[in-house]
Write an enzyme that holds these catalytic residues in place. Structure first.
Site, PDB file in Angstrom:
ATOM      1  N   LYS A   1       1.207  -1.239   0.105  1.00  0.00           N
ATOM      2  CA  LYS A   1       0.032   0.040  -0.016  1.00  0.00           C
ATOM      3  C   LYS A   1       1.234   1.772  -0.119  1.00  0.00           C
ATOM      4  O   LYS A   1       0.523   2.186   0.305  1.00  0.00           O
ATOM      5  CB  LYS A   1      -0.826  -0.562   1.114  1.00  0.00           C
ATOM      6  CG  LYS A   1      -2.115  -0.892   1.603  1.00  0.00           C
ATOM      7  CD  LYS A   1      -2.597  -1.281   2.533  1.00  0.00           C
ATOM      8  CE  LYS A   1      -2.715  -2.000   3.524  1.00  0.00           C
ATOM      9  NZ  LYS A   1      -2.921  -2.280   4.675  1.00  0.00           N
TER      10      LYS A   1
ATOM     11  N   ASP B   1      -5.942  -7.162   9.730  1.00  0.00           N
ATOM     12  CA  ASP B   1      -7.270  -6.423  10.028  1.00  0.00           C
ATOM     13  C   ASP B   1      -8.446  -7.226   9.615  1.00  0.00           C
ATOM     14  O   ASP B   1      -9.269  -7.272  10.075  1.00  0.00           O
ATOM     15  CB  ASP B   1      -6.988  -5.014   9.535  1.00  0.00           C
ATOM     16  CG  ASP B   1      -7.116  -5.104   8.083  1.00  0.00           C
ATOM     17  OD1 ASP B   1      -5.935  -5.750   7.470  1.00  0.00           O
ATOM     18  OD2 ASP B   1      -6.914  -3.927   6.953  1.00  0.00           O
TER      19      ASP B   1
HETATM   20  C1  BGC Z   1      -2.231  -5.828   2.978  1.00  0.00           C
HETATM   21  C2  BGC Z   1      -2.853  -7.073   4.368  1.00  0.00           C
HETATM   22  C3  BGC Z   1      -4.553  -5.654   4.963  1.00  0.00           C
HETATM   23  C4  BGC Z   1      -4.675  -5.321   3.607  1.00  0.00           C
HETATM   24  C5  BGC Z   1      -6.005  -4.565   3.976  1.00  0.00           C
HETATM   25  C6  BGC Z   1      -3.061  -5.283   2.589  1.00  0.00           C
HETATM   26  O1  BGC Z   1      -2.013  -4.725   1.746  1.00  0.00           O
HETATM   27  O2  BGC Z   1      -1.234  -6.847   3.036  1.00  0.00           O
HETATM   28  O3  BGC Z   1      -2.535  -7.510   5.726  1.00  0.00           O
HETATM   29  O4  BGC Z   1      -4.915  -6.860   5.527  1.00  0.00           O
HETATM   30  O5  BGC Z   1      -3.792  -4.492   3.313  1.00  0.00           O
HETATM   31  O6  BGC Z   1      -5.449  -3.647   4.689  1.00  0.00           O
END
Ligand code: BGC
Length: 499
Positions: free
Chosen positions: A200, A235
């Site tokens: 992200k 999460d």
């Molecule tokens: C992460 C996950 C997370 C998801 C939603 C992804 O980029 O790798 O661990 O649950 O985003 O937040």
């Protein structure tokens, strides 16, 4: 930070905090350019784009099957597939008996949140909650591990100082925290785990390969804050726990926000890679990390270019196709090509349109809610965000591009959900489709983008058929993750037998 009582933020929110919005929406009406014609050069680009993004039923079925197959491969052996299938060490879900004061800390997207909750057992349930939320300064997303964790610990310290009112900690106890850390972590126990990699858009140095609870503990020590992390959760896992607190039929949790992921309740005997871990319940929650899925996705040249330019090329392909962080950017890339090669916005290419990520997914959603004849809101957003003056036919094309990308995202997300349900049903016939099964859903993309939500739900129905799909309930669980993390802190409290 200002303390907010009750109400709650969405996990994985894709909304940009006001302070970080680049431009405010004006209230004036844009003049529609006199000619409604758009250069014929745009049509072939649009046609090819729609063709490459198409998600007919056989493709959705393939994606669902591939998701189930990849899940099995990831459960068989670590590294067996794109899906990491991470063991959460959460073997028992909240029962309602949880009591006491617990904290939750949530790091996972553009915002960081702290929450406290006073739990009152079966009769009183959630007596009171309070939370604070701050946006993570951009520079911290690219800084050092220490800087990021110091920022978090100091936010937590300020929040903890304001505790009072209905919140009571029995004497002699430490405050306990459920730490929601929403990145791929290899859990080593319920309260420790190694960061595999950032996602992200985070690129913080010095955290990958380290125990994130140790990072937080060190930062809390530097702050002189005497609190204890009793549960480290993703999460999705927090959302599942939070939703299960109210509804026993919750079996799966999905986040569709800035990023995306899903977790579900798995049978221990269906996890061949599991060694030496015993769960009294015979079940455990598995974090799929489905954002890394890549099998059979309908990708375009725009997806490939965006991926190549990203800080994690070749990774998180499903996430880059369906989640909030990326949808706006894909649309921007399509519009840029249409402007350059098809004169979508007249003879020149608007300069701002060349800025990566200038168009955000909330902008797409706002444009798609415009039902006016002259698409005034679409015109204003294009003008404000991308410096683009548009006529009516250009606005219509922009909406078609948005709809194409959102339809593809929503339908693929629906296929992913069906893949998980299918896998569970194959292992325990009747457990999923033979009774009510709830998929707890959280995240700003799902919450704030009505078209996305509709495409997702329709795809689930289309793949499963009416009979099976009537037992599948997709339920929005707003901030399930925060309460869920504090509930898991409660069930893993070192004081749990003291009541
Ligand atoms: C992460 C996950 C997370 C998801 C939603 C992804 O980029 O790798 O661990 O649950 O985003 O937040």
């Amino acid at each position: 930070m200002s303390t907010v009582t009750a109400g709650s933020p969405a996990a994985g929110s894709f909304c940009i905090p006001r302070s970080r919005r680049r431009i405010n929406m004006p209230r004036f009406t844009m003049t529609v350019r006199s000619s409604n014609a758009v250069s014929v050069g745009v049509a072939p680009i649009l046609t090819k784009f729609k063709h490459d993004c198409a998600t007919p039923l056989p493709l959705l079925r393939h994606v669902a099957d591939a998701m189930a197959t990849d899940m099995r491969a990831g459960l068989a052996v670590d590294g067996g597939s794109d899906l990491k299938m991470i063991l959460s060490y959460v073997d028992t879900l909240p029962t309602g008996n949880e009591r006491g004061l617990f904290y939750a800390l949530d790091l996972g997207g553009t915002n960081f949140r702290v929450l406290r909750v006073q739990l009152g057992g079966k009769e009183e349930r959630v007596i009171a909650t309070e939370f604070d939320q701050v946006s993570i300064p951009q520079e911290l997303m690219f800084g050092t591990s220490e800087e990021l964790f110091d920022f978090i610990a100091s936010g937590l310290a300020k929040f903890a100082e304001k505790e009072g009112g209905k919140f009571h900690l029995p004497p002699g106890r430490k405050r306990e925290i459920g730490f929601t850390f929403s990145f791929p972590v290899r859990q080593t126990s319920i309260d420790s785990g190694i960061l595999i990699k950032w996602t992200k858009g985070f690129a913080v140095s010095g955290t990958a390969g380290r125990d994130v609870v140790a990072c937080l503990n060190e930062a809390m020590d530097r702050q002189g804050l005497d609190m204890r992390v009793s549960a480290l959760v993703n999460d999705t896992v927090g959302t599942l726990a939070g939703a299960r607190y109210w509804d026993d039929d919750v079996m799966v949790a999905v986040i569709l926000g800035t990023g995306t992921n899903a977790c579900y309740v798995e049978r221990m005997d269906a996890i061949p890679k599991l060694q030496g871990h015993v769960s009294p319940s015979g079940r455990t929650i598995v974090n799929t990390e489905w954002g890394a899925f890549s099998n059979g996705l309908p990708l375009t040249v725009f997806d490939r270019d965006m991926d190549a330019a990203s800080i994690n090329p070749g990774e998180q392909i499903f996430e880059k196709t369906i989640s909030g962080m990326y949808l706006g950017e894909i649309v921007r890339r399509v519009l840029l090509k249409m402007a350059a090669e098809g004169s979508l916005f007249g003879e020149s290419v608007p300069e701002k349109l060349s800025t990566p990520f200038v168009l955000r997914t909330p902008d797409l959603s706002a444009m798609q809610q415009d039902t006016s004849d002259d698409l005034n809101a679409v015109g204003s957003i294009l003008y404000n965000i991308a410096g683009v003056e548009s006529n009516l036919s250009a606005r219509k094309i922009v909406l078609e591009v948005c709809d194409t990308i959102v339809m593809r995202g929503g339908r693929l997300a629906g296929a992913g959900i069906v893949g998980i349900l299918q896998k569970m049903e194959e292992d325990s016939t009747g457990l999923i489709f033979g009774k009510r099964t709830v998929v707890a859903m959280d995240g700003g993309l799902y919450e704030h983008y009505p078209q996305y939500k509709r495409y997702l739900k329709d795809a689930v129905k289309e793949i499963l058929g009416l009979e099976k799909s009537k037992n599948v309930v997709i339920e929005h669980t707003k901030d399930g993750s925060g309460i869920g993390a504090s509930l898991l802190a409660a069930s893993n409290s070192k004081y749990e037998h003291d009541f």
